[in-house]
Design an enzyme around this catalytic site. Structure first.
Site, PDB file in Angstrom:
ATOM      1  N   TYR A 146      52.082  -9.855   5.644  1.00 19.79           N
ATOM      2  CA  TYR A 146      51.132  -9.323   5.406  1.00 19.79           C
ATOM      3  C   TYR A 146      51.573  -7.682   4.491  1.00 19.79           C
ATOM      4  O   TYR A 146      51.237  -7.164   3.245  1.00 19.79           O
ATOM      5  CB  TYR A 146      49.709  -9.321   6.045  1.00 19.79           C
ATOM      6  CG  TYR A 146      49.226  -7.759   5.615  1.00 19.79           C
ATOM      7  CD1 TYR A 146      48.043  -8.566   5.064  1.00 19.79           C
ATOM      8  CD2 TYR A 146      49.071  -6.183   6.126  1.00 19.79           C
ATOM      9  CE1 TYR A 146      47.341  -7.129   4.277  1.00 19.79           C
ATOM     10  CE2 TYR A 146      47.859  -5.780   5.999  1.00 19.79           C
ATOM     11  CZ  TYR A 146      47.235  -5.925   5.161  1.00 19.79           C
ATOM     12  OH  TYR A 146      46.199  -5.120   4.808  1.00 19.79           O
ATOM     13  N   SER A 166      48.358  -0.947   2.253  1.00 15.04           N
ATOM     14  CA  SER A 166      48.540  -0.174   3.478  1.00 15.04           C
ATOM     15  C   SER A 166      49.825   0.246   4.221  1.00 15.04           C
ATOM     16  O   SER A 166      50.296   0.264   4.111  1.00 15.04           O
ATOM     17  CB  SER A 166      48.236  -2.105   4.184  1.00 15.04           C
ATOM     18  OG  SER A 166      48.633  -2.521   5.083  1.00 15.04           O
ATOM     19  N   LYS A 209      35.062 -10.088  10.238  1.00 10.96           N
ATOM     20  CA  LYS A 209      36.508  -9.943  10.541  1.00 10.96           C
ATOM     21  C   LYS A 209      36.894 -10.799  11.815  1.00 10.96           C
ATOM     22  O   LYS A 209      38.040 -11.378  12.016  1.00 10.96           O
ATOM     23  CB  LYS A 209      37.094  -8.939  10.440  1.00 10.96           C
ATOM     24  CG  LYS A 209      36.871  -8.235   8.391  1.00 10.96           C
ATOM     25  CD  LYS A 209      37.229  -6.562   8.489  1.00 10.96           C
ATOM     26  CE  LYS A 209      38.570  -6.401   8.642  1.00 10.96           C
ATOM     27  NZ  LYS A 209      39.312  -7.246   7.925  1.00 10.96           N
TER      28      LYS A 209
END
Length: 358
Positions: free
Chosen positions: A164, A141, A202
């Site tokens: 994250y 990411s 999502k």
């Protein structure tokens, strides 16, 4: 033609080709295969003639099944079952793994959960694939870069702002430590702001483009964050990348047998949130037989409105991202990427055509 000197199983042929004995390639595992990127990868593999696919996911949220209805797969397995079977070495015909499964909620604060779900599972899959000489592609990411302002694959500029981002950052370091001793290719793709069909499940983590569509259809206007961090209203910039391009990059690396490493997967351009909103509204207006409007007119007519920038995001928000594509291009990926104006417009039209957006 094996994996360098390792004698690996993946033959370096184009995807969908068969071995010289006439047998097709083995099963391809797509973890997170009912999710946004995973389900689009399934469709991309199908378009290459591949349907021997094992989808691994967590369907506790059963509504995600809709993402798989149009895909051709051989089997489905719960993520916990898959993890346990990997540990027991119960698979014999995995040809490649596209590991997309993860918690992608950047606001999740439970570090124990995040590190197990994102880091530890990826490490287990990596170790299995290396032991069996199976190519692995996994989702990293752009969150590893934190606030930027540079977005190149260099450790010195990587500083995640949340757990994250750290969960992705930590496994990238594992790969880097093993690059000189890999027994099969491993590629980590640092996704920037991906948007496109099949992200409806999502919720608040869906793309700004998707939320803009829903807001405009429901309320007749779009809401964006107001100015902050030196940016004007709606002027914060992100590297928005269309899902079709993400699938194309994945298939590029799946179709080769030499490249390993961490690569950015973005469009290579930064565009303001205003561009996304303007494209969404004007594409929907086009569908309704109405003329396109300039940004100033959208604001003055209140089709585009701004809300104060949330206090809880200050200091934890990327106001500008732009993928450095130098390494990706050097790895042989030479296709152009959609800009917001073309990609978001295509996204809106597909949802309209499918009936998912009315």
């Amino acid at each position: 033609h094996a994996l360098g000197e390792s004698g690996g199983r993946y033959r370096g042929r184009k995807i969908g080709y068969v071995d010289c004995d006439g047998k097709g390639i083995g099963m391809i595992v797509v973890t997170g295969g009912a999710g946004f990127i995973g389900s689009n990868l399934v469709k991309g593999l199908n378009q290459q003639g591949i349907s021997d696919i094992l989808v691994v996911d967590d369907l506790s949220d059963g509504d995600k099944f809709v993402n798989l209805v149009q895909g051709q797969i051989a089997d489905y397995m719960d993520k916990d079952d898959f993890r346990a079977r990997l540990a027991r070495d119960e698979f014999s015909n995995i040809e490649a793994v596209l590991h997309q499964g993860a918690c992608s909620d950047t606001t999740e604060r439970n570090g124990q959960f995040m590190m197990d779900n994102n880091y530890r599972v990826t490490l287990e899959i990596f170790e299995y694939c290396q032991a069996k000489r199976i190519p692995l592609l996994y989702a990293s990411s752009a969150a590893v870069y934190g606030a930027g302002p540079l977005y190149a694959e260099e450790l010195s500029i990587e500083a995640p702002l949340n757990v994250y981002g750290y969960s992705k950052f930590l496994f990238d370091q594992v790969l880097r430590r093993h690059l000189d001793s890999l027994r099969a290719p491993v590629v980590g793709l640092r996704y920037f702001n991906v948007y496109g069909p099949q992200e409806q499940h999502k919720g608040r983590m869906a793309s700004v483009a998707y939320h803009n569509m829903l807001q405009y259809r429901r309320d007749g206007h779009v809401l964006l964050f107001g100015g902050w961090d030196g940016y004007v209203n709606g002027g914060q910039q992100r590297d928005f990348v269309f899902i079709d391009d993400v699938v194309s990059v994945n298939l590029h690396f799946l179709g080769q047998d030499k490249q390993s490493g961490v690569f950015n997967c973005g469009s290579g351009r930064a565009q303001p949130f205003n561009d996304v909103a303007q494209t969404v509204v004007n594409t929907l207006r086009e569908h309704d037989g109405l003329p396109a409007l300039e940004l100033e007119d959208l604001v003055s007519q209140q089709f585009l409105q701004y809300i104060p920038f949330p206090d809880d995001l200050k200091g934890r928000y990327q106001s500008h991202t732009q993928a450095d594509l130098t390494q990706l291009r050097a790895a042989g990926y030479d296709k152009p990427f959609h800009d917001v104006q073309t990609g978001v417009a295509e996204y809106v039209r597909r949802l309209l055509q499918s009936g998912a957006l009315r």
